[in-house]
Design a protein around this motif. Structure first.
Motif, PDB file in Angstrom:
ATOM      1  N   ASP A 100      -6.894  -4.160   9.432  1.00  0.00           N
ATOM      2  CA  ASP A 100      -6.844  -3.385  10.668  1.00  0.00           C
ATOM      3  C   ASP A 100      -5.582  -2.533  10.676  1.00  0.00           C
ATOM      4  N   ALA A 101      -5.738  -1.236  10.897  1.00  0.00           N
ATOM      5  CA  ALA A 101      -4.574  -0.346  10.913  1.00  0.00           C
ATOM      6  C   ALA A 101      -3.561  -0.765  11.965  1.00  0.00           C
ATOM      7  N   ALA A 102      -4.019  -1.374  13.064  1.00  0.00           N
ATOM      8  CA  ALA A 102      -3.098  -1.812  14.124  1.00  0.00           C
ATOM      9  C   ALA A 102      -2.182  -2.936  13.647  1.00  0.00           C
ATOM     10  N   ASP A 103      -2.595  -3.666  12.624  1.00  0.00           N
ATOM     11  CA  ASP A 103      -1.791  -4.759  12.077  1.00  0.00           C
ATOM     12  C   ASP A 103      -0.905  -4.313  10.923  1.00  0.00           C
ATOM     13  N   ALA A 104      -1.002  -3.038  10.521  1.00  0.00           N
ATOM     14  CA  ALA A 104      -0.273  -2.544   9.357  1.00  0.00           C
ATOM     15  C   ALA A 104       1.138  -2.128   9.742  1.00  0.00           C
ATOM     16  N   ALA A 105       2.113  -2.521   8.930  1.00  0.00           N
ATOM     17  CA  ALA A 105       3.518  -2.240   9.212  1.00  0.00           C
ATOM     18  C   ALA A 105       3.868  -0.800   8.848  1.00  0.00           C
ATOM     19  N   PRO A 106       4.672  -0.120   9.663  1.00  0.00           N
ATOM     20  CA  PRO A 106       5.109   1.227   9.304  1.00  0.00           C
ATOM     21  C   PRO A 106       6.087   1.260   8.129  1.00  0.00           C
ATOM     22  N   VAL A 107       6.718   0.135   7.814  1.00  0.00           N
ATOM     23  CA  VAL A 107       7.767   0.146   6.799  1.00  0.00           C
ATOM     24  C   VAL A 107       7.216   0.228   5.380  1.00  0.00           C
ATOM     25  N   ALA A 108       6.031  -0.315   5.147  1.00  0.00           N
ATOM     26  CA  ALA A 108       5.446  -0.322   3.803  1.00  0.00           C
ATOM     27  C   ALA A 108       3.945  -0.525   3.925  1.00  0.00           C
ATOM     28  N   THR A 109       3.206   0.090   3.022  1.00  0.00           N
ATOM     29  CA  THR A 109       1.756  -0.055   3.010  1.00  0.00           C
ATOM     30  C   THR A 109       1.343  -0.808   1.756  1.00  0.00           C
ATOM     31  N   THR A 110       0.527  -1.838   1.957  1.00  0.00           N
ATOM     32  CA  THR A 110       0.025  -2.603   0.815  1.00  0.00           C
ATOM     33  C   THR A 110      -1.419  -2.209   0.540  1.00  0.00           C
ATOM     34  N   LEU A 111      -1.759  -2.179  -0.747  1.00  0.00           N
ATOM     35  CA  LEU A 111      -3.086  -1.766  -1.189  1.00  0.00           C
ATOM     36  C   LEU A 111      -3.664  -2.825  -2.107  1.00  0.00           C
ATOM     37  N   ARG A 112      -4.959  -3.039  -1.988  1.00  0.00           N
ATOM     38  CA  ARG A 112      -5.657  -3.986  -2.860  1.00  0.00           C
ATOM     39  C   ARG A 112      -6.277  -3.222  -4.016  1.00  0.00           C
ATOM     40  N   THR A 113      -6.090  -3.730  -5.233  1.00  0.00           N
ATOM     41  CA  THR A 113      -6.645  -3.075  -6.413  1.00  0.00           C
ATOM     42  C   THR A 113      -8.124  -3.442  -6.582  1.00  0.00           C
ATOM     43  N   PRO A 114      -8.881  -2.613  -7.282  1.00  0.00           N
ATOM     44  CA  PRO A 114     -10.297  -2.935  -7.506  1.00  0.00           C
ATOM     45  C   PRO A 114     -10.447  -4.135  -8.441  1.00  0.00           C
ATOM     46  N   PRO A 115     -11.591  -4.786  -8.403  1.00  0.00           N
ATOM     47  CA  PRO A 115     -11.819  -5.937  -9.288  1.00  0.00           C
ATOM     48  C   PRO A 115     -11.587  -5.560 -10.746  1.00  0.00           C
ATOM     49  N   GLY A 116     -10.918  -6.447 -11.453  1.00  0.00           N
ATOM     50  CA  GLY A 116     -10.672  -6.224 -12.871  1.00  0.00           C
ATOM     51  C   GLY A 116      -9.435  -5.405 -13.166  1.00  0.00           C
ATOM     52  N   VAL A 117      -8.764  -4.884 -12.147  1.00  0.00           N
ATOM     53  CA  VAL A 117      -7.543  -4.100 -12.346  1.00  0.00           C
ATOM     54  C   VAL A 117      -6.359  -4.915 -11.853  1.00  0.00           C
ATOM     55  N   VAL A 118      -5.433  -5.215 -12.742  1.00  0.00           N
ATOM     56  CA  VAL A 118      -4.253  -6.010 -12.395  1.00  0.00           C
ATOM     57  C   VAL A 118      -3.209  -5.093 -11.778  1.00  0.00           C
ATOM     58  N   ALA A 119      -2.775  -5.430 -10.580  1.00  0.00           N
ATOM     59  CA  ALA A 119      -1.870  -4.554  -9.828  1.00  0.00           C
ATOM     60  C   ALA A 119      -0.586  -4.260 -10.592  1.00  0.00           C
ATOM     61  N   SER A 120       0.018  -5.270 -11.198  1.00  0.00           N
ATOM     62  CA  SER A 120       1.290  -5.059 -11.898  1.00  0.00           C
ATOM     63  C   SER A 120       1.123  -4.096 -13.067  1.00  0.00           C
ATOM     64  N   GLU A 121      -0.027  -4.162 -13.743  1.00  0.00           N
ATOM     65  CA  GLU A 121      -0.284  -3.249 -14.865  1.00  0.00           C
ATOM     66  C   GLU A 121      -0.515  -1.828 -14.347  1.00  0.00           C
ATOM     67  N   LEU A 122      -1.222  -1.704 -13.238  1.00  0.00           N
ATOM     68  CA  LEU A 122      -1.477  -0.376 -12.675  1.00  0.00           C
ATOM     69  C   LEU A 122      -0.175   0.264 -12.195  1.00  0.00           C
ATOM     70  N   VAL A 123       0.684  -0.526 -11.583  1.00  0.00           N
ATOM     71  CA  VAL A 123       1.976  -0.003 -11.126  1.00  0.00           C
ATOM     72  C   VAL A 123       2.814   0.443 -12.313  1.00  0.00           C
ATOM     73  N   ALA A 124       2.800  -0.332 -13.382  1.00  0.00           N
ATOM     74  CA  ALA A 124       3.561   0.047 -14.578  1.00  0.00           C
ATOM     75  C   ALA A 124       3.074   1.386 -15.123  1.00  0.00           C
ATOM     76  N   ARG A 125       1.776   1.596 -15.129  1.00  0.00           N
ATOM     77  CA  ARG A 125       1.226   2.882 -15.576  1.00  0.00           C
ATOM     78  C   ARG A 125       1.650   4.006 -14.633  1.00  0.00           C
ATOM     79  N   ALA A 126       1.587   3.728 -13.330  1.00  0.00           N
ATOM     80  CA  ALA A 126       1.929   4.754 -12.334  1.00  0.00           C
ATOM     81  C   ALA A 126       3.398   5.153 -12.420  1.00  0.00           C
ATOM     82  N   LEU A 127       4.255   4.200 -12.741  1.00  0.00           N
ATOM     83  CA  LEU A 127       5.690   4.472 -12.806  1.00  0.00           C
ATOM     84  C   LEU A 127       6.130   5.065 -14.139  1.00  0.00           C
ATOM     85  N   ALA A 128       5.233   5.095 -15.108  1.00  0.00           N
ATOM     86  CA  ALA A 128       5.613   5.612 -16.427  1.00  0.00           C
ATOM     87  C   ALA A 128       6.033   7.070 -16.338  1.00  0.00           C
TER      88      ALA A 128
END
Length: 373
Positions: A280-308
């Motif tokens: 629920d957007a009403a429960d979401a903090a303005p300081v940071a937004t968290t996202l769920r990755t799709p099935p089979g995609v490991v968040a830490s690996e995706l972040v490493a790719r994004a930060l490359a």
């Protein structure tokens, strides 16, 4: 043959000592930021110092605590309370949601002996925020002492200890305030001071002791500091508060609200299986937004790719087990801008594409621009 030594100058070195009056003036500015008439103590360490000190000062055998868990810090507070000898009743909400005042009232009805409530306002680690104003009303009606961790929320959303009936409100400058991590502050009500004074287990002559600050600093008219202050951190805190005063607290909070709305809208439009972690957007903090990755995609690996491509982007994987499924967009402080949000969406979109997932990056960037409030 001796050589004449050459003095090396540096802006961080050879500063004039920080006087007690200067220290007190910074406390006063923090109090104004919180719109509080309570005593404010700036402690010389990261926010875990006053967070733990406040619990150990006010809790002990005989304390019955309602400990709200909406993220990892709530779990830590429960551990400290039990270590103090308190009876702890945990009220846990799923990390993708928030707790409600109705749940707090139900806990009071089931356990009328509760005399202490611990709550995290915004959990940057999980991206949710709790409705403190409504919860504070319930706590005030019940008469319990109210302890609040506002480290992540201060600067991103309203934090009003007096109006909300908060007895112990801990803040840190390292997130939405855009300041240093090495100092933190706590506002303390008269009820909280009385609870500490009556608590034989409260730390004394200790770095964790709030009572030492009360008796040796506040009661003495703030004339003599307990020990040498962390000068660089105190000056950085002063500069950070001054910057907020200049920009305007309402403007700073609006930037964070806009960044959160832009991130959420952009992530939904991006596709590729990425979706907001907090339902629920009403429960979401303005300081940071968290996202769920799709099935089979490991968040830490995706972040490493994004930060490359740009390691300075405020992207991180969730902690512990959440590293597999959660991404945090830490749009706080100087990063609370639409430009930063769009750069993060671009990096995530590129990383998802490299994983073979279809995304709509132009649509995401448009949605982020339109979704900001």
């Amino acid at each position: 043959m001796s050589k004449e030594s050459t003095a090396v100058t540096h802006p961080f070195l050879d500063l004039s000592p920080l006087s007690a009056a200067h220290f007190a003036s910074i406390e006063d500015r923090v109090a104004r930021l919180l719109d509080t008439r309570q005593d404010v103590v700036i402690m010389q360490g990261e926010a875990l110092l006053p967070l733990e000190g406040a619990i150990r000062g006010t809790a002990g055998p005989g304390t019955v605590a309602l400990n709200v868990i909406t993220g990892p810090y709530g779990q830590t507070f429960g551990d400290w309370l039990r270590d103090c000898g308190a009876k702890v009743i945990d009220l846990a909400a799923p990390f993708h949601s928030a707790v409600t005042a109705a749940q707090i009232r139900a806990a009071f009805a089931e356990h009328p002996e509760i005399d202490f409530v611990s709550l995290v306002h915004a959990e940057a680690a999980t991206g949710n925020t709790n409705p403190v104003a409504e919860i504070g009303e319930a706590v005030r009606e019940h008469g319990a002492l109210f302890y609040l961790d506002a480290v992540a929320s201060i600067g991103a959303e309203p934090v009003l200890p007096d109006a909300w009936g908060v007895d112990l409100c801990v803040i840190g400058a390292q997130k939405a305030m855009g300041g240093p991590a090495g100092v933190s502050a706590v506002s303390v009500s008269e009820r909280a001071w009385a609870r500490m004074a009556a608590n034989p287990s409260a730390p004394r002559r200790s770095y964790l002791s709030l009572l030492d600050w009360k008796q040796r600093w506040i009661d003495g008219g703030r004339k003599t500091l307990l020990h040498a202050p962390a000068q660089l951190e105190m000056l950085a805190l002063e500069a950070c508060v001054e910057r907020i005063e200049t920009e305007g607290l309402e403007t700073v909070m609006a930037r964070h609200t806009s960044a959160a709305a832009a991130t959420r809208a952009g992530a939904v439009a991006l596709g590729g299986g990425l979706e907001p972690y907090v339902h629920d957007a009403a429960d979401a903090a303005p300081v940071a937004t968290t996202l769920r990755t799709p099935p089979g995609v490991v968040a830490s690996e995706l972040v490493a790719r994004a930060l490359a491509g740009d390691p300075t982007l405020p992207l991180a994987a969730g902690g512990g087990a959440l590293a597999k499924e959660m991404i945090r967009v830490n749009h706080y402080g100087a990063d609370a801008t639409t430009d930063v949000v769009q750069a993060c969406l671009t990096a995530l979109g590129t990383a998802l594409t490299e994983k073979g997932l279809a995304v709509d990056l132009p649509g995401a960037l448009r949605a982020a621009a339109e979704g900001r409030r």
